[in-house]
Structures are given as C-alpha cells and as structure tokens.
Design an enzyme around this catalytic site. Structure first.
Site, PDB file in Angstrom:
ATOM      1  N   LEU A   1     -21.272  -0.060  -3.728  1.00  0.00           N
ATOM      2  CA  LEU A   1     -22.411  -0.231  -2.838  1.00  0.00           C
ATOM      3  C   LEU A   1     -22.681   1.000  -1.970  1.00  0.00           C
ATOM      4  O   LEU A   1     -23.403   0.924  -0.981  1.00  0.00           O
ATOM      5  CB  LEU A   1     -22.222  -1.484  -1.973  1.00  0.00           C
ATOM      6  CG  LEU A   1     -22.337  -2.810  -2.743  1.00  0.00           C
ATOM      7  CD1 LEU A   1     -21.917  -3.984  -1.868  1.00  0.00           C
ATOM      8  CD2 LEU A   1     -23.754  -3.017  -3.277  1.00  0.00           C
ATOM      9  N   THR A   2     -22.123   2.126  -2.361  1.00  0.00           N
ATOM     10  CA  THR A   2     -22.509   3.402  -1.740  1.00  0.00           C
ATOM     11  C   THR A   2     -23.559   4.116  -2.578  1.00  0.00           C
ATOM     12  O   THR A   2     -24.159   5.086  -2.118  1.00  0.00           O
ATOM     13  CB  THR A   2     -21.300   4.352  -1.601  1.00  0.00           C
ATOM     14  OG1 THR A   2     -20.877   4.769  -2.913  1.00  0.00           O
ATOM     15  CG2 THR A   2     -20.147   3.675  -0.869  1.00  0.00           C
ATOM     16  N   GLY A   3     -23.729   3.684  -3.811  1.00  0.00           N
ATOM     17  CA  GLY A   3     -24.661   4.333  -4.728  1.00  0.00           C
ATOM     18  C   GLY A   3     -24.057   5.457  -5.539  1.00  0.00           C
ATOM     19  O   GLY A   3     -24.714   6.004  -6.430  1.00  0.00           O
ATOM     20  N   LYS A   4     -22.784   5.781  -5.285  1.00  0.00           N
ATOM     21  CA  LYS A   4     -22.218   6.958  -5.953  1.00  0.00           C
ATOM     22  C   LYS A   4     -21.958   6.737  -7.436  1.00  0.00           C
ATOM     23  O   LYS A   4     -21.817   7.701  -8.192  1.00  0.00           O
ATOM     24  CB  LYS A   4     -20.938   7.405  -5.249  1.00  0.00           C
ATOM     25  CG  LYS A   4     -19.762   6.439  -5.321  1.00  0.00           C
ATOM     26  CD  LYS A   4     -18.604   6.986  -4.485  1.00  0.00           C
ATOM     27  CE  LYS A   4     -17.419   6.059  -4.469  1.00  0.00           C
ATOM     28  NZ  LYS A   4     -16.330   6.576  -3.591  1.00  0.00           N
TER      29      LYS A   4
ATOM     30  N   GLY B   1     -16.730   0.899  -3.352  1.00  0.00           N
ATOM     31  CA  GLY B   1     -17.537   2.105  -3.506  1.00  0.00           C
ATOM     32  C   GLY B   1     -18.820   1.928  -4.276  1.00  0.00           C
ATOM     33  O   GLY B   1     -19.710   2.791  -4.223  1.00  0.00           O
TER      34      GLY B   1
ATOM     35  N   LEU C   1     -17.950  -2.569   0.722  1.00  0.00           N
ATOM     36  CA  LEU C   1     -18.719  -1.661  -0.137  1.00  0.00           C
ATOM     37  C   LEU C   1     -18.422  -1.878  -1.618  1.00  0.00           C
ATOM     38  O   LEU C   1     -18.774  -1.033  -2.448  1.00  0.00           O
ATOM     39  CB  LEU C   1     -18.427  -0.201   0.232  1.00  0.00           C
ATOM     40  CG  LEU C   1     -18.806   0.236   1.644  1.00  0.00           C
ATOM     41  CD1 LEU C   1     -18.508   1.722   1.847  1.00  0.00           C
ATOM     42  CD2 LEU C   1     -20.271  -0.055   1.943  1.00  0.00           C
TER      43      LEU C   1
ATOM     44  N   TYR D   1       0.809  -1.218   0.000  1.00  0.00           N
ATOM     45  CA  TYR D   1       0.000   0.000   0.000  1.00  0.00           C
ATOM     46  C   TYR D   1       0.844   1.271   0.000  1.00  0.00           C
ATOM     47  O   TYR D   1       1.966   1.270   0.495  1.00  0.00           O
ATOM     48  CB  TYR D   1      -0.915   0.027   1.225  1.00  0.00           C
ATOM     49  CG  TYR D   1      -1.938  -1.075   1.271  1.00  0.00           C
ATOM     50  CD1 TYR D   1      -2.284  -1.809   0.133  1.00  0.00           C
ATOM     51  CD2 TYR D   1      -2.577  -1.401   2.468  1.00  0.00           C
ATOM     52  CE1 TYR D   1      -3.222  -2.822   0.198  1.00  0.00           C
ATOM     53  CE2 TYR D   1      -3.519  -2.413   2.532  1.00  0.00           C
ATOM     54  CZ  TYR D   1      -3.830  -3.129   1.397  1.00  0.00           C
ATOM     55  OH  TYR D   1      -4.766  -4.128   1.467  1.00  0.00           O
TER      56      TYR D   1
END
Length: 349
Positions: free
Chosen positions: A244-247, A242, A239, A53
């Site tokens: 599954l955040t709807g963004k 991301g 998520l 990372y």
C-alpha cells in the site's frame, strides 16, 4: 501525539507505536537507534518487538531486535519514559528458541522466553507481554475470509487456562505489567476473557492483529468483542507489508525492498490482492496523497483503534508514517474506501 488508554490497564500509549521487526536484518543497530530517537522526539512512547524478531525468522538473527532496543534504552537512560511490548512465540516446530526442541505455550517455554527477553532488553519488566500466535492450530492471523475445513483440537493442545495461569505468575513476579494477544480470533479473545473473569489470570488488555485497507476482517466480529470487553486494538501491517505504498505497483520490484530480499509476502499476493492494492493506491493519488499516507490515515481514523504499529527501513519512510497523523480523513474518503471494499472485500486476511 495523542495518548490512549490500553484496555482496562493504566498504560497510556501513543496513537502511533514503532514496530521494530526490521532491526537486526534490514536495519543495523545504529539505524534502529536513529529510528527510535526520532520516533520518541515526535511523541511516540510505545515500542513493539518480539522474541522472534527480526523478520524473516532465522536461528542466527533471533533476538537481535530486542538486543538493539535494550542497548538503546541503556544508552539513553529512558526506560521509565517508555512503554515496551514484546511477544512470546506460539506453537512452533522451529527448535532454536528453546534449545533444540519445539515450543508450545506451556510454563517452561514461557518462562524461558520471558527471562531471555528481559536479559536482551536489559530491563526488569516488560509493560505489555503478548502471545504472538495461538497454541492451537489456526490459519495464521486467525481471521480467514472463509473456512474450508475445521481443524480438530490437537491431542497435546495447551488449554488456555493453563497458559493464562503462567502469565498470572509473571505479573505477580513483576516481570510483566500487562498481558496481550496477537493473531487471535473472537473465540480466542473471549476464552481468555472468560478465564480471567473466573480468576485464573490477568485480563487481556490488547489484541495485535493485521488491519489495513486490504484486510478489514477485524471489523467482522472482533470490533464488537474488543469494544465490549475493553480490549485495545494494536494494528499491524497497515501498509500491507509495503504493497500500500505503491512501490510494487504494476509488477515493480525495487532493489532492497522486502519482496526483493526475501519474497515472503504471500499474504498480500493472493487472488485479487494486486487489483485491490492498485485501486486503493490510485484512489490515494486522486485525493492528492501518497498511497502510504492514505493507508496510514485510514487506519489512524478508525474509531476502534488504540495504536497503529508503523514500521520503516528508511528515515523518510518513518517521517511519512508519522506525518500521516496530520492527514484529515474526510467523509468523502471513507465513502470511497467503503464503496471499493464492498466490491472487493478482504483479499489479504
């Protein structure tokens, strides 16, 4: 914040683990420190990182995440209050980790990795040291929904017993306390367990695999394997990076989002994934929740979950993930999720 025993170890980890892979790329050092301060304030005692990372992996940024965690622990003087986890890379052709050569899960490479990680973290030991992915050639994540071809073992594949023996030496040297796996299959977990039971090395205490509404492949074989062998699940990507955040619903592409910056979310863009994500996000709203809260609450509710690894680039995202612990997961929600899963399966293994 509930604390749970990790496998057969003496580690009691918070049911939420703070993932740090954005530190050093999407998050500055100061922002990373702020996130860790808030997470600890809310009861988190468990941090996850890796020598790889931040993401995306690059030679010029590699190791920054561990360095940021190290400076934070040094400034706060809180090393003894934390359980920190890191990872050694699996087989890779990327040459920047070991000094202009590829890397495998052999003694010289693991020893090089742990010493560099300890130096960056400014600590004498890592509580949980994990293999990021296998040495053998497998689909990433090791749990595909179908197999189109079986790879022959590589001629220079490192035997699991050989790798595990190195981790035994790390435990005896006091450099690590416990050993874990990541992106591993049922076969891989059982081989490590079998070798440890023969006395070759430390027993695996944890498995860090992807788990979310759109990827429940863990449940097929690994859930039983890990339950019977006392291997704790550390769920990453709850998520779906991301989605599954709807963004990203309906083709949206928010400025500064991971997809807009890097466009490397292919695992969550396979055939059927878009429709599945939209259906779960719509379901969340129908239950009066944000998609992110709903997705986290689902993962948090699983009976086999040891710790849910959350990640954020903004403080409000961190707060939402932590607040999801207060969501009451109902039988009605579970039935709705299971009914949809029965139709669409796991589009993002």
């Amino acid at each position: 914040m509930e604390k749970r025993r990790l496998g057969r170890s003496d580690l009691l980890v918070s049911q939420i683990c703070l993932g740090t892979m954005t530190f050093g790329e999407q998050n500055t050092e100061a922002e990373g420190h702020e996130q860790m301060d808030r997470a600890v304030e809310r009861g988190v005692n468990f941090l996850d990182m890796a020598e790889l990372y931040p993401i995306p992996p690059k030679a010029e940024t590699q190791g920054r995440t561990e360095r940021y965690v190290g400076t934070w622990m040094k400034e706060r003087g809180n090393r003894d209050q934390l359980i920190i986890a890191s990872k050694v890379i699996g087989r890779t052709d990327n040459e920047w980790f070991r000094g202009d050569r590829p890397s495998k899960l052999v003694r010289a490479d693991i020893m090089d990795a742990i010493d560099k990680s300890l130096a960056r973290l400014q600590t004498d030991y890592i509580d949980l040291y994990q293999i990021h992915w296998p040495d053998r050639e497998n689909p990433f994540g090791s749990n595909p929904t179908r197999v189109t071809a079986l790879n022959e073992p590589l001629a220079d594949e490192t035997p699991i017993a050989e790798t595990l023996a190195v981790f035994d030496d790390l435990v005896k040297a006091g450099k690590i306390r416990h050993f874990g796996l990541s992106n591993e299959s049922s076969w891989g977990v059982m081989r490590y367990v079998a070798e440890a039971d023969k006395g070759v090395g430390p027993r695996v205490v944890s498995l860090q695999n992807a788990y979310s509404l759109v990827n429940r492949t863990y449940e097929v074989n690994l859930a039983e394997t890990c339950q019977r062998e006392d291997v704790g699940l550390l769920a990453y990507s709850p998520l779906a990076q991301g989605y599954l955040t709807g963004k990203y619903d309906d083709g949206a592409l928010p400025e500064g989002s991971r997809k807009a910056l890097f466009d490397r979310l292919k695992r969550y863009e396979k055939l059927g994934a878009q429709d599945a994500v939209k259906a779960y996000n719509t379901m969340a709203r129908a239950f009066g929740l944000t998609p992110a809260a709903f997705a986290h609450a689902f993962v948090n509710s699983r009976p086999f979950m040891t710790s849910n690894i959350i990640g954020a680039t903004k403080m409000e995202q961190l707060e939402e993930a932590l607040d999801a612990l207060d969501v009451r997961w109902t039988e009605e929600m579970q039935t709705a999720v299971d009914d949809l899963h029965q139709k669409i399966g796991n589009p993002s293994p």
